[in-house]
Write a protein that holds these residues in place. Structure first.
Motif, PDB file in Angstrom:
ATOM      1  N   GLY A 297       0.682  -1.145  -0.038  1.00  0.00           N
ATOM      2  CA  GLY A 297      -0.084  -0.037  -0.017  1.00  0.00           C
ATOM      3  C   GLY A 297       0.888   1.210   0.031  1.00  0.00           C
ATOM      4  N   PRO A 298       0.183   2.469   0.234  1.00  0.00           N
ATOM      5  CA  PRO A 298       1.151   3.686   0.197  1.00  0.00           C
ATOM      6  C   PRO A 298       2.379   3.705   1.070  1.00  0.00           C
ATOM      7  CG  PRO A 298      -1.162   4.134   0.141  1.00  0.00           C
ATOM      8  CD  PRO A 298      -1.088   2.753   0.222  1.00  0.00           C
ATOM      9  N   ALA A 299       2.056   3.239   2.295  1.00  0.00           N
ATOM     10  CA  ALA A 299       3.104   3.017   3.257  1.00  0.00           C
ATOM     11  C   ALA A 299       4.326   2.372   2.833  1.00  0.00           C
ATOM     12  CB  ALA A 299       2.742   2.900   4.708  1.00  0.00           C
ATOM     13  N   GLY A 300       3.928   1.140   2.349  1.00  0.00           N
ATOM     14  CA  GLY A 300       4.963   0.115   1.951  1.00  0.00           C
ATOM     15  C   GLY A 300       5.609   0.608   0.701  1.00  0.00           C
ATOM     16  N   LEU A 301       4.972   1.221  -0.018  1.00  0.00           N
ATOM     17  CA  LEU A 301       5.699   1.382  -1.585  1.00  0.00           C
ATOM     18  C   LEU A 301       6.651   2.549  -1.196  1.00  0.00           C
ATOM     19  CD1 LEU A 301       2.424   1.699  -3.528  1.00  0.00           C
ATOM     20  CD2 LEU A 301       4.220   0.040  -3.979  1.00  0.00           C
ATOM     21  N   GLU A 302       6.217   3.648  -0.432  1.00  0.00           N
ATOM     22  CA  GLU A 302       7.225   4.615   0.162  1.00  0.00           C
ATOM     23  C   GLU A 302       8.572   4.105   0.754  1.00  0.00           C
ATOM     24  OE1 GLU A 302       8.723   8.617  -0.724  1.00  0.00           O
ATOM     25  OE2 GLU A 302       6.958   7.429  -1.378  1.00  0.00           O
ATOM     26  N   LEU A 303       8.257   3.386   1.768  1.00  0.00           N
ATOM     27  CA  LEU A 303       9.110   3.179   2.512  1.00  0.00           C
ATOM     28  C   LEU A 303      10.269   2.066   1.770  1.00  0.00           C
ATOM     29  CD1 LEU A 303      10.794   2.430   5.097  1.00  0.00           C
ATOM     30  CD2 LEU A 303       9.411   0.331   5.551  1.00  0.00           C
ATOM     31  N   ALA A 304       9.769   1.110   0.775  1.00  0.00           N
ATOM     32  CA  ALA A 304      10.590   0.339   0.046  1.00  0.00           C
ATOM     33  C   ALA A 304      11.456   1.345  -1.017  1.00  0.00           C
ATOM     34  CB  ALA A 304       9.842  -0.697  -0.892  1.00  0.00           C
ATOM     35  N   ALA A 305      10.813   2.326  -1.640  1.00  0.00           N
ATOM     36  CA  ALA A 305      11.546   3.143  -2.170  1.00  0.00           C
ATOM     37  C   ALA A 305      12.636   3.995  -1.720  1.00  0.00           C
ATOM     38  CB  ALA A 305      10.493   3.980  -3.089  1.00  0.00           C
ATOM     39  N   LEU A 306      12.150   4.731  -0.644  1.00  0.00           N
ATOM     40  CA  LEU A 306      13.060   5.493   0.144  1.00  0.00           C
ATOM     41  C   LEU A 306      14.388   4.517   0.645  1.00  0.00           C
ATOM     42  CD1 LEU A 306      10.582   7.588   2.403  1.00  0.00           C
ATOM     43  CD2 LEU A 306      12.311   8.538   0.576  1.00  0.00           C
ATOM     44  N   ALA A 307      13.944   3.288   1.059  1.00  0.00           N
ATOM     45  CA  ALA A 307      15.086   2.533   1.674  1.00  0.00           C
ATOM     46  C   ALA A 307      16.011   2.052   0.516  1.00  0.00           C
ATOM     47  CB  ALA A 307      14.656   1.236   2.374  1.00  0.00           C
ATOM     48  N   ALA A 308      15.566   1.669  -0.468  1.00  0.00           N
ATOM     49  CA  ALA A 308      16.266   1.342  -1.689  1.00  0.00           C
ATOM     50  C   ALA A 308      17.121   2.534  -2.112  1.00  0.00           C
ATOM     51  CB  ALA A 308      15.275   0.881  -2.830  1.00  0.00           C
ATOM     52  N   GLU A 309      16.357   3.695  -2.127  1.00  0.00           N
ATOM     53  CA  GLU A 309      17.302   4.952  -2.768  1.00  0.00           C
ATOM     54  C   GLU A 309      18.443   5.110  -1.516  1.00  0.00           C
ATOM     55  OE1 GLU A 309      13.679   7.375  -4.772  1.00  0.00           O
ATOM     56  OE2 GLU A 309      14.283   7.872  -2.822  1.00  0.00           O
ATOM     57  N   SER A 310      18.405   4.811  -0.449  1.00  0.00           N
ATOM     58  CA  SER A 310      19.407   4.935   0.602  1.00  0.00           C
ATOM     59  C   SER A 310      20.395   3.904   0.563  1.00  0.00           C
ATOM     60  CB  SER A 310      18.866   5.206   2.072  1.00  0.00           C
ATOM     61  OG  SER A 310      18.186   4.099   2.340  1.00  0.00           O
ATOM     62  N   GLY A 311      20.433   2.852  -0.157  1.00  0.00           N
ATOM     63  CA  GLY A 311      21.406   1.841  -0.214  1.00  0.00           C
ATOM     64  C   GLY A 311      20.971   0.356   0.157  1.00  0.00           C
ATOM     65  N   HIS A 312      19.843   0.328   0.955  1.00  0.00           N
ATOM     66  CA  HIS A 312      19.356  -0.959   1.138  1.00  0.00           C
ATOM     67  C   HIS A 312      18.987  -1.952   0.261  1.00  0.00           C
ATOM     68  CE1 HIS A 312      19.612   0.325   5.546  1.00  0.00           C
ATOM     69  NE2 HIS A 312      18.767   1.300   5.266  1.00  0.00           N
ATOM     70  N   ARG A 313      19.147  -3.152   0.523  1.00  0.00           N
ATOM     71  CA  ARG A 313      18.518  -4.258  -0.394  1.00  0.00           C
ATOM     72  C   ARG A 313      17.172  -4.403  -0.047  1.00  0.00           C
ATOM     73  NH1 ARG A 313      23.655  -5.339   1.320  1.00  0.00           N
ATOM     74  NH2 ARG A 313      22.882  -6.581   3.128  1.00  0.00           N
ATOM     75  N   VAL A 314      16.156  -4.278  -0.902  1.00  0.00           N
ATOM     76  CA  VAL A 314      14.702  -4.366  -0.592  1.00  0.00           C
ATOM     77  C   VAL A 314      13.997  -5.510  -1.191  1.00  0.00           C
ATOM     78  CG1 VAL A 314      12.447  -2.878  -0.250  1.00  0.00           C
ATOM     79  CG2 VAL A 314      14.999  -1.827   0.036  1.00  0.00           C
ATOM     80  N   ARG A 315      12.973  -6.088  -0.273  1.00  0.00           N
ATOM     81  CA  ARG A 315      12.300  -6.904  -0.947  1.00  0.00           C
ATOM     82  C   ARG A 315      10.667  -6.545  -0.501  1.00  0.00           C
ATOM     83  NH1 ARG A 315      14.093 -12.683   1.256  1.00  0.00           N
ATOM     84  NH2 ARG A 315      14.957 -11.068   2.716  1.00  0.00           N
ATOM     85  N   LEU A 316       9.674  -6.325  -1.431  1.00  0.00           N
ATOM     86  CA  LEU A 316       8.483  -5.906  -1.002  1.00  0.00           C
ATOM     87  C   LEU A 316       7.489  -7.129  -1.587  1.00  0.00           C
ATOM     88  CD1 LEU A 316       6.167  -3.727  -0.390  1.00  0.00           C
ATOM     89  CD2 LEU A 316       6.659  -2.933  -2.863  1.00  0.00           C
ATOM     90  N   TRP A 317       6.679  -7.593  -0.663  1.00  0.00           N
ATOM     91  CA  TRP A 317       5.627  -8.809  -0.794  1.00  0.00           C
ATOM     92  C   TRP A 317       4.355  -8.175  -0.775  1.00  0.00           C
ATOM     93  CZ3 TRP A 317       7.652 -13.171   2.757  1.00  0.00           C
ATOM     94  CH2 TRP A 317       9.077 -13.677   2.370  1.00  0.00           C
ATOM     95  N   GLU A 318       3.548  -8.503  -1.634  1.00  0.00           N
ATOM     96  CA  GLU A 318       2.093  -7.908  -1.624  1.00  0.00           C
ATOM     97  C   GLU A 318       1.097  -9.070  -1.762  1.00  0.00           C
ATOM     98  OE1 GLU A 318      -1.573  -6.389  -1.785  1.00  0.00           O
ATOM     99  OE2 GLU A 318       0.185  -5.378  -0.913  1.00  0.00           O
ATOM    100  N   ALA A 319       0.221  -9.325  -1.152  1.00  0.00           N
ATOM    101  CA  ALA A 319      -0.989 -10.577  -0.957  1.00  0.00           C
ATOM    102  C   ALA A 319      -1.736 -10.431  -2.464  1.00  0.00           C
ATOM    103  CB  ALA A 319      -1.835 -10.357  -0.036  1.00  0.00           C
ATOM    104  N   THR A 320      -2.191  -9.135  -2.754  1.00  0.00           N
ATOM    105  CA  THR A 320      -2.950  -9.115  -3.811  1.00  0.00           C
ATOM    106  C   THR A 320      -2.117  -9.244  -5.176  1.00  0.00           C
ATOM    107  OG1 THR A 320      -3.074  -6.865  -3.968  1.00  0.00           O
ATOM    108  CG2 THR A 320      -4.621  -8.006  -2.591  1.00  0.00           C
ATOM    109  N   ASP A 321      -2.834  -9.048  -6.373  1.00  0.00           N
ATOM    110  CA  ASP A 321      -2.149  -9.163  -7.644  1.00  0.00           C
ATOM    111  C   ASP A 321      -1.743  -7.569  -8.122  1.00  0.00           C
ATOM    112  OD1 ASP A 321      -4.745  -8.129  -8.087  1.00  0.00           O
ATOM    113  OD2 ASP A 321      -5.191  -9.734  -9.727  1.00  0.00           O
ATOM    114  N   ARG A 322      -2.135  -6.481  -7.149  1.00  0.00           N
ATOM    115  CA  ARG A 322      -1.674  -5.242  -7.630  1.00  0.00           C
ATOM    116  C   ARG A 322      -1.118  -4.485  -6.363  1.00  0.00           C
ATOM    117  NH1 ARG A 322      -7.827  -2.816  -8.065  1.00  0.00           N
ATOM    118  NH2 ARG A 322      -8.231  -2.515  -5.774  1.00  0.00           N
ATOM    119  N   ILE A 323      -0.618  -3.486  -6.797  1.00  0.00           N
ATOM    120  CA  ILE A 323       0.404  -2.586  -5.579  1.00  0.00           C
ATOM    121  C   ILE A 323      -0.945  -1.354  -5.411  1.00  0.00           C
ATOM    122  CG2 ILE A 323       2.318  -2.877  -6.409  1.00  0.00           C
ATOM    123  CD1 ILE A 323       2.214   0.098  -7.436  1.00  0.00           C
ATOM    124  N   GLY A 324      -0.930  -0.828  -4.223  1.00  0.00           N
ATOM    125  CA  GLY A 324      -1.466   0.416  -3.977  1.00  0.00           C
ATOM    126  C   GLY A 324      -2.468   0.223  -2.725  1.00  0.00           C
ATOM    127  N   GLY A 325      -2.920  -1.094  -2.395  1.00  0.00           N
ATOM    128  CA  GLY A 325      -3.638  -1.351  -1.219  1.00  0.00           C
ATOM    129  C   GLY A 325      -5.198  -0.463  -1.514  1.00  0.00           C
TER     130      GLY A 325
END
Length: 655
Positions: free
Chosen positions: A399-427
């Motif tokens: 959802g919005p929180a998970g998307l933004e956290l994943a992107a910000l963390a990746a931009e700062s150099g972390h290795r990021v995985r993002l899992w979503e239960a449904t077939d689309r992002i956004g919640g």
């Protein structure tokens, strides 16, 4: 790559100002640090404007410009704009504005300030108020009051010149006192300042002359005015042309800044998502054809593409872009270098305004959590910070929180995985994007998806993770952003087949001809589902326990949606709590007297009752992973701006 936007990047001279392109940034920085406050507050303010100037904005009309509002000793002003001292009377005005102007000039921009005094707090030309929503009686100005104000405009312009500004803009719009004199609605005077247009404009012209006397030919002088007034008793579009022609005829003005809207109506002067991009630009074009002065147009110019269209059509010489610059710091850089697809889209939800003025929350942009952090050392002029130690981060929930956290963390150099239960992002935001006027939210989600792709985030859809799955993933840090589920109140009959959640309706679930919406949400969702259904031809009634709809919606957005719903015959019932749902109606009671009543004849009942956190996975993981966090609706359901700001705070903590 400027050939993609030839009109936007074409230089122009207005008065004494040489602009490197056709983009002006109108005032919107009142919540981004106090220029006359502490050193830290001033630096926050200056760094914000400097970042936009370094991006390439040609004209920063950003210096807050309240003219002193003289009142008798002991009188207490109240309401928006009820200031007495005024910025130009601040003891450190020249010092602080000089520093800001120097920095913006060094970045290649010109910088101007508006001169504003809000009408009716308490000063007014007469006894007629501009809005049926407010009833505080004004002080009717005497000739001596008018003369005192003219001299205050002169003083303010003198200070602006001393501070090194490039220009001054008088406010004849948006309920400014000068507009109240100009308007046939609010000016009922019978002296030399009332009656004909020339008389109603006399105060403004005298103030303009005082400003010009103070600055001479060294500074550019402009006027921001309404192309029309939204109340029927005000002037219409032809009247707006007459106002423009009168201002030009004074010989005191170098440009006209043309806008629409009131502080409360349909549209407001900060138009939300219910209106089309640059919807009123043609009105500005009509004025441009009737005057020889350069014309600036502002109002829902939300992308560089829209700016190009307005300029190419000849509707304006310069366009104003404010909220688009809140959403994207590097707006013109990305457009100029062929990266327009990377521009973070403004969704037009006006949470940036409502947070501050309706809820008393810190200023913030729903889609850009970096706003106000330009000087923090984390997202300064050189970019977002780099993590001291790169770690493996697993974010559960896109959802919005998970998307933004994943992107910000990746931009700062972390290795990021993002899992979503449904077939689309956004919640839930993906569901809301199905509603009318919510198209920009879908564009925002598409932008987030492309952002994650560019960053190499490992996004996996259709993964309904168990606690064991998360533990087995072996991440150094786990963030649970599993969102929320629609709240179903414990009411008799809530499980009847004709009762649906608002989310299901937005996703296309069929409903009957007559629909009752149980509205237990203080923001947009009940109004949004009513907008969808009434637009499809359904007969819709909303039942609110509150005395008004959308208690957390500010006046800059509420008028637009309420006007849409009223035109379609949507009915509102207030101060009633639904107590039971029956096959053909509901039982209600008054929230204060508890008097019961029945509402009959409905085919469907829609629950717009907010959401409940889905934090079960978080609870199951406590103590089982090295570092665990929860954010977004999984912690407590709120709005997009809350989700992105929480994501930013956690990403910053992980640096």
């Amino acid at each position: 790559m400027t050939e993609a936007f030839p009109h936007v990047f074409d230089p122009i001279t207005i008065g004494t100002m040489r602009l490197r392109n056709r983009v002006m940034v109108p005032p919107h920085g009142s919540g981004i640090g106090n220029l006359w406050g502490t050193e830290a507050e001033a630096e926050t303010h200056m760094a914000y404007w400097e970042s936009r100037a370094l991006d390439g904005a040609a004209w920063i009309d950003g210096v807050r410009g309240r003219v002193r509002n003289p009142v008798i000793p002991g009188f207490e002003t109240g309401g928006y704009g009820a200031e007495t001292i005024g910025n130009y009377r601040q003891p450190n005005y020249v010092e602080r504005v000089q520093e800001l102007a120097t920095r913006l000039h060094r970045a290649g921009a010109v910088v101007t300030s508006q001169l504003t005094v809000i009408g009716g707090v308490p000063q007014s030309p007469g006894r007629v108020l501009s809005s049926p929503l407010t009833n505080a009686r004004p002080h009717v100005m005497s000739l001596a009051d008018i003369a005192e104000y003219v001299e205050e405009y002169r003083y303010s312009a003198t200070r602006a010149r001393e501070a090194g500004l490039d220009g001054i803009e008088l406010h004849l719009n948006h309920d400014d006192m000068l507009e109240w004199f100009l308007s046939p609605l609010t000016n009922d005077r019978t002296d030399a300042y009332g009656g004909s247009l020339e008389n109603r404009a006399r105060f403004a012209v005298e103030s303009l002359r005082a400003v010009r006397d103070a600055v001479g030919s060294d500074l550019t002088v402009g006027v921001r005015f309404n192309l029309r007034e939204e109340m029927p008793e005000g002037y219409d579009e032809s009247g707006g042309v007459e106002v423009a022609q009168l201002l030009e005829a004074t010989g005191l003005v170098d440009y006209l800044h043309a806008v629409v809207g009131s502080p409360w109506g349909d549209p407001s002067y900060i138009q939300p998502q219910y209106y089309g991009p640059a919807q009123w630009a043609e009105l500005a074009g009509r004025v441009r054809k009737e005057v020889s002065l350069p014309v600036v147009y502002a109002g829902r110019v939300n992308t560089v593409e829209v700016a190009e269209q307005v300029l190419a059509a000849g509707h304006a010489d310069v366009v104003g872009m404010a909220r688009a610059y809140l959403a994207e710091r590097d707006l013109l850089t990305k457009a100029r270098t062929g990266r327009a697809i990377e521009i973070r889209p403004c969704v037009g939800g006006n949470d940036c305004i409502s947070r501050q003025y309706a809820e008393g929350l810190p200023f913030g942009c729903a889609v850009n959590p970096h706003v106000k952090t330009e000087v923090s050392g984390r997202w300064g002029l050189d970019g977002w910070g780099v993590a001291a130690l790169a770690r493996d981060l697993l974010v559960v929930g896109a959802g919005p929180a998970g998307l933004e956290l994943a992107a910000l963390a990746a931009e700062s150099g972390h290795r990021v995985r993002l899992w979503e239960a449904t077939d689309r992002i956004g919640g839930q935001l993906a569901t809301a994007a199905q509603a009318p006027t919510f198209e920009r939210y879908a564009e925002y989600l598409a932008w987030q998806s492309a952002r994650l792709d560019r960053l190499g985030v490992d996004v996996r859809l259709g993964v309904r993770a168990s606690a064991d799955d998360v533990v087995a993933a072996g991440a150094d840090v786990v963030a649970i952003a599993t969102g929320a589920r629609p709240h179903r109140p414990a009411l008799p009959g809530v499980d009847l087949p004709h009762v649906l959640d608002a989310a299901a309706v937005l996703e296309g679930a069929p409903v009957g001809a007559r629909v009752l919406v149980i509205a237990r949400d203080d923001h947009l969702p009940p109004l949004t589902v009513a907008d969808l259904l009434s637009g499809q031809g359904h007969d819709v009634t909303l039942v609110y326990g509150a005395a008004q709809p959308g208690q957390l919606l500010g006046r800059y957005i509420l008028g637009g949606i309420l006007a849409r719903l009223h035109r379609r015959g949507v009915a509102f019932r207030h101060l009633e709590e639904v107590r039971a749902i029956r096959p053909d109606g509901v039982d209600v009671r008054h929230v204060y007297t508890f008097e019961p009543a029945t509402l009959d004849g409905f085919d469907s009942v829609v629950l717009a009752c907010g959401a409940d956190s889905d934090a079960a996975l978080y609870g199951e993981l406590v103590g089982r992973v090295p570092e665990l966090h929860v954010l977004g609706d999984a912690y407590a359901p709120r709005r997009l701006s809350f989700a992105t700001r929480q994501a930013y705070a956690l990403a910053e903590a992980l640096l």
